[in-house]
Each structure stands twice: as C-alpha cells, then as structure tokens.
Design a protein around this motif. Sequence first.
Motif, short mmCIF file in Angstrom:
data_model
loop_
_atom_site.label_atom_id
_atom_site.label_comp_id
_atom_site.label_asym_id
_atom_site.label_seq_id
_atom_site.Cartn_x
_atom_site.Cartn_y
_atom_site.Cartn_z
N VAL A 177 0.83 -1.20 0.00
CA VAL A 177 0.00 0.00 0.00
C VAL A 177 0.87 1.26 0.00
O VAL A 177 0.58 2.23 -0.72
CB VAL A 177 -0.95 -0.01 1.21
N ASP A 178 1.95 1.24 0.77
CA ASP A 178 2.85 2.39 0.79
C ASP A 178 3.48 2.63 -0.58
O ASP A 178 3.66 3.79 -1.00
CB ASP A 178 3.96 2.18 1.84
N ILE A 179 3.83 1.56 -1.28
CA ILE A 179 4.40 1.70 -2.62
C ILE A 179 3.39 2.35 -3.57
O ILE A 179 3.72 3.25 -4.34
CB ILE A 179 4.86 0.32 -3.16
N ILE A 180 2.14 1.89 -3.51
CA ILE A 180 1.11 2.45 -4.38
C ILE A 180 0.92 3.94 -4.11
O ILE A 180 0.88 4.76 -5.05
CB ILE A 180 -0.22 1.69 -4.21
N MET B 49 -9.35 -10.78 1.22
CA MET B 49 -10.38 -9.80 0.88
C MET B 49 -10.10 -8.46 1.60
O MET B 49 -10.31 -7.39 1.02
CB MET B 49 -11.76 -10.32 1.26
N THR B 50 -9.63 -8.55 2.83
CA THR B 50 -9.25 -7.32 3.56
C THR B 50 -8.14 -6.59 2.83
O THR B 50 -8.15 -5.36 2.70
CB THR B 50 -8.81 -7.68 4.99
N GLN B 51 -7.15 -7.34 2.35
CA GLN B 51 -6.03 -6.73 1.65
C GLN B 51 -6.48 -6.11 0.33
O GLN B 51 -6.00 -5.03 -0.05
CB GLN B 51 -4.93 -7.77 1.43
N ILE B 52 -7.40 -6.77 -0.38
CA ILE B 52 -7.91 -6.18 -1.62
C ILE B 52 -8.61 -4.85 -1.32
O ILE B 52 -8.47 -3.88 -2.06
CB ILE B 52 -8.86 -7.16 -2.34
N GLN B 53 -9.37 -4.80 -0.22
CA GLN B 53 -10.03 -3.54 0.15
C GLN B 53 -9.00 -2.44 0.35
O GLN B 53 -9.20 -1.28 -0.08
CB GLN B 53 -10.84 -3.73 1.41
N LEU C 1 -6.06 -2.24 -1.05
CA LEU C 1 -5.52 -1.89 -2.37
C LEU C 1 -6.49 -1.00 -3.13
O LEU C 1 -6.09 -0.05 -3.80
CB LEU C 1 -5.23 -3.17 -3.16
N VAL C 2 -7.77 -1.31 -3.03
CA VAL C 2 -8.80 -0.48 -3.67
C VAL C 2 -8.78 0.93 -3.07
O VAL C 2 -8.81 1.94 -3.78
CB VAL C 2 -10.19 -1.12 -3.52
N ASP C 3 -8.70 0.99 -1.75
CA ASP C 3 -8.66 2.29 -1.07
C ASP C 3 -7.41 3.09 -1.46
O ASP C 3 -7.44 4.33 -1.46
CB ASP C 3 -8.69 2.11 0.44
N ALA C 4 -6.32 2.38 -1.78
CA ALA C 4 -5.08 3.06 -2.18
C ALA C 4 -5.16 3.61 -3.59
O ALA C 4 -4.29 4.38 -4.00
CB ALA C 4 -3.90 2.09 -2.06
N GLY C 5 -6.19 3.19 -4.36
CA GLY C 5 -6.41 3.78 -5.67
C GLY C 5 -5.92 2.97 -6.85
O GLY C 5 -5.59 3.54 -7.89
N ILE C 6 -5.91 1.63 -6.73
CA ILE C 6 -5.49 0.84 -7.90
C ILE C 6 -6.54 0.98 -9.01
O ILE C 6 -7.72 1.17 -8.76
CB ILE C 6 -5.29 -0.64 -7.54
N ASP C 7 -6.07 0.90 -10.25
CA ASP C 7 -6.95 1.00 -11.41
C ASP C 7 -7.49 -0.35 -11.85
O ASP C 7 -8.55 -0.42 -12.49
CB ASP C 7 -6.20 1.65 -12.58
N PHE C 8 -6.77 -1.41 -11.56
CA PHE C 8 -7.25 -2.74 -11.90
C PHE C 8 -6.52 -3.77 -11.05
O PHE C 8 -5.43 -3.51 -10.53
CB PHE C 8 -7.06 -3.06 -13.39
N LEU C 9 -7.14 -4.92 -10.91
CA LEU C 9 -6.56 -6.04 -10.19
C LEU C 9 -6.54 -7.23 -11.13
O LEU C 9 -7.58 -7.63 -11.67
CB LEU C 9 -7.39 -6.37 -8.95
N ALA D 1 -12.03 -14.94 -8.64
CA ALA D 1 -12.44 -13.70 -9.30
C ALA D 1 -13.92 -13.43 -9.10
O ALA D 1 -14.34 -12.28 -8.88
CB ALA D 1 -12.11 -13.76 -10.79
N THR D 2 -14.73 -14.48 -9.15
CA THR D 2 -16.17 -14.31 -8.98
C THR D 2 -16.50 -13.78 -7.59
O THR D 2 -17.34 -12.89 -7.42
CB THR D 2 -16.89 -15.65 -9.22
N GLU D 3 -15.82 -14.31 -6.57
CA GLU D 3 -16.07 -13.83 -5.21
C GLU D 3 -15.56 -12.40 -5.04
O GLU D 3 -16.21 -11.57 -4.38
CB GLU D 3 -15.40 -14.76 -4.20
N ALA D 4 -14.40 -12.09 -5.63
CA ALA D 4 -13.89 -10.72 -5.56
C ALA D 4 -14.85 -9.74 -6.22
O ALA D 4 -15.06 -8.62 -5.74
CB ALA D 4 -12.51 -10.64 -6.22
N ARG D 5 -15.48 -10.16 -7.30
CA ARG D 5 -16.46 -9.31 -7.99
C ARG D 5 -17.65 -9.01 -7.06
O ARG D 5 -18.14 -7.87 -7.02
CB ARG D 5 -16.95 -10.01 -9.26
N LYS D 6 -18.11 -10.01 -6.31
CA LYS D 6 -19.22 -9.79 -5.39
C LYS D 6 -18.84 -8.76 -4.32
O LYS D 6 -19.66 -7.91 -3.96
CB LYS D 6 -19.62 -11.10 -4.72
N ARG D 7 -17.61 -8.86 -3.82
CA ARG D 7 -17.19 -7.97 -2.74
C ARG D 7 -16.87 -6.56 -3.25
O ARG D 7 -17.08 -5.58 -2.52
CB ARG D 7 -15.95 -8.54 -2.07
#
Length: 415
Positions: free
Chosen positions: A224-227, A258-262, A264-272, A304-310
């Motif tokens: 997250v710090d790198i991003i 899932m917590t870590q993906i959240q 990463l999303v909060d850090a502003g990634i454009d895609f996963l 991927a399907t579960e990540a899409r739901k979240r």
Amino acid sequence: MTPLNEPVKLPCGLVFPNRLVKAAMAEALAGSGHVPTPTLLEAYNQWAQGGWGGLLTGNVQVDVDHLGMPHDPALHGEYTGKENNQALVELWSQYANACQQHGTPSIVQLCHPGRQSIRFAGRRGIFGATIAPSAVPMDLGEGIVQRFFSWLVFPPSKEMTQGDIERVTRQFVDAARLMADSGFSGVELHGAHGYLLDQFLNPKTNKRTDAYGGSAENRAKFVVDIIHSIRKVVPEKFAVGIKLNSADHSSSTFEDTMTQIQLLVDAGIDFLEVSGGSYENPKMMGREQSERTVAREAFFIEFATEARKRFPGLVLMLTGGFRTRAGAESAIKQNACDIIGIGRPAAIDPKLPRVLLDENVSEEEAQLVLNKIPMPFLAGLIPMKGVGAGLESKYYADQIKRFAMGLKTILPSAW
C-alpha cells in the motif's frame, strides 16, 4: 457483437479498446545488459500489430542486483528524473514506442523477486543473499536431493531491515516514474507468483512482528505504501494496477485476502489481475488444475467471482488458461471479470485477437488450444517442484524469440 469487442475504461481514464490483453510472460530477451534489446522491441512490435486491447510486458525488475531470471530487463540505479537521465529515458521510450505505435495501451509489470531471485541472476554475486520479509527458506521438496537443488538455485534470504524496505520502495517508485516519463500507459505491481510483494502479503512467508507483519492490514502495508508513493510522482491518467495471487490462499486466510484487496482499492489501484501460484506451488503454469476448471478454461475464476461480489466497482483482469473465444466470453458474461488476460497462446500467435474478435470466424476456429509440452526424460527424474512449470515457461519464451526473429512458431506436440 461479442462482448470481447467492448472497450474497458479504467478509473484513471485509460481506455482499453477491447477486452483482450496480452498477459505478462517471461521473454528472456534483455541479454546480459538487462536492457530493452532490438529483439525484445521487435517482439512487442509484433504484438502491437495484433489487435490487442492492451499489452502487459514481462517482468521489469526494479533492482538489477535481484533478478528473477538471468535475462530480465531491470533498473540499474536510482532514477532522478528525465532531465538527468535523458539517455535512459530514450532507451525505455523505444520500448514504449514499440508497444504503442499502433495505439495499443501498454502496461509495464514491475517486479522484485525477493527470495525467488535465483543464484545466477542479478549482480549481487552468486553467494549474495536474497532479501525477503522474513528468512523463510524456499521449499522445493523434503528430500535430500530437493533440498540440495533448492540451496543451489535459491541462496538463503535475509530478513529486510527498515532501510531495505525504504530502499525497495524507492526502487518501485523510481521504476514507475521512469516508465511514465518514457511514455508507457501504466505499471502493474507483481504481487503474485511468490515474488517479494506476495511474500509480504502472505502469512506463509511473512513472519514479521513489526508494522509490516502479523495482521492482514500490516502485511499489506509495504504494498500500500508503494502504491501511494507511486501515485505522488506519476501523471493522473497513468494506470497503476496489481497482480494478486489467488491459488495459494486457503479458506482460513480468504478473509485476510479480501481485507487486503479492500486496502488496495482504497489506495487507488486502477485494476486487479487475478492469477496464482509460485515456484513452491506452480499452479500459475497450469499443470495442476482440476479437470472441471480446465474444461471451462479460467484457472482462477472462483476467486475472481467472489472478488467481484465484494468489490463490484473494481476492474478485474482474469489470467490463466483462456484458449477459446467461447471461454473468454463465458467469463465476461458471468461477470467474473472485465478483462481477459491471454499468455501462452499469444506466444504462439501474436495476432490472435484478430481471430478471436472477428465474428466472421466460426466458434470452432476461434481458438488456440495448446498441448502441454512433453517432459524430457531426465527432467522427469528430478523430484523437485516447479521443474515442469519452468520448462513450459522456457518453451514459450523460445517461441517469443522465434516470432521476434521472423521465424515460424512451433505448437507443442501431443504427448
């Protein structure tokens, strides 16, 4: 119209004109100088003419002392801006131009191998230690032979100090800044396949007790710090994505992921990008998938399907196993992902999208199914994880070199 022809817009504003993206693969074309070579540029010139929605480069290592493979391109030192590094920017601009000369957005995959830097790759010397979040040895098997090969290939790693963490963070930021100045459309952080960022995210390899270890949030702090640091030095429309492992996260750590993906999303990634596997667990090579999963092509579609739901607003790229138009369309139609990553078929036919996206081509012809490569007899005698996967990677790297040199690629023969 096939949904594969639909454009995909990233949060930063970058648009992929269609959903087929050439996935990252090892090209092994940077030579002993670890720089973009004419052969590497020609490979991307060929892909650039293939009708891809986007191109993802193979690994660009952020530290020439720590390479994943001996012929990876890499940064050789600190990058202090375009004005002070004109020759360097010109060199990498040639790479960006080769990728994008026909209008195809191109993303550079930035990587640090951490403990997966093989002994004979990089300029730290054959006895130089690798670095990792914790000094966890590579595990290629329990027997004496496996342990010897593990030591021979992967030197022992040392736990990174705070100074090491700050230095590697700067290296990722320097690399992203150089790629932006050179004209690329974005970067993807390699947080999968057992490399350094994945080593921090994964509790199997991160045993730290400081701010970078323990909880899922702490293990994500380095990434997250790198991003955040990259975002401060690149243009607003420069894409920043990440490749994340899925295959080696068990049900007990799924919520942590899932917590870590959240975060990463909060850090502003454009895609996963969803992928998976490592040298210790080589599912990324497709040699250990269930028949059910292989039958529908996408190796990591459940994750991927579960990540899409979240995270319904997150742009997802799914890579691993796609071989047919029908399989790619199925993943899009069931809303498992937005972007289809295609690797090995692109090494055989760099212009594959011109077939898959052409609706005048029948379903039977809109595919490129590949056999597994035959294992050499001697390789089959080596009782070590990842041998077959490594041979397959080399096979497809050889095919990339062939078409870059104007030679006909060779389909792997049936067993």
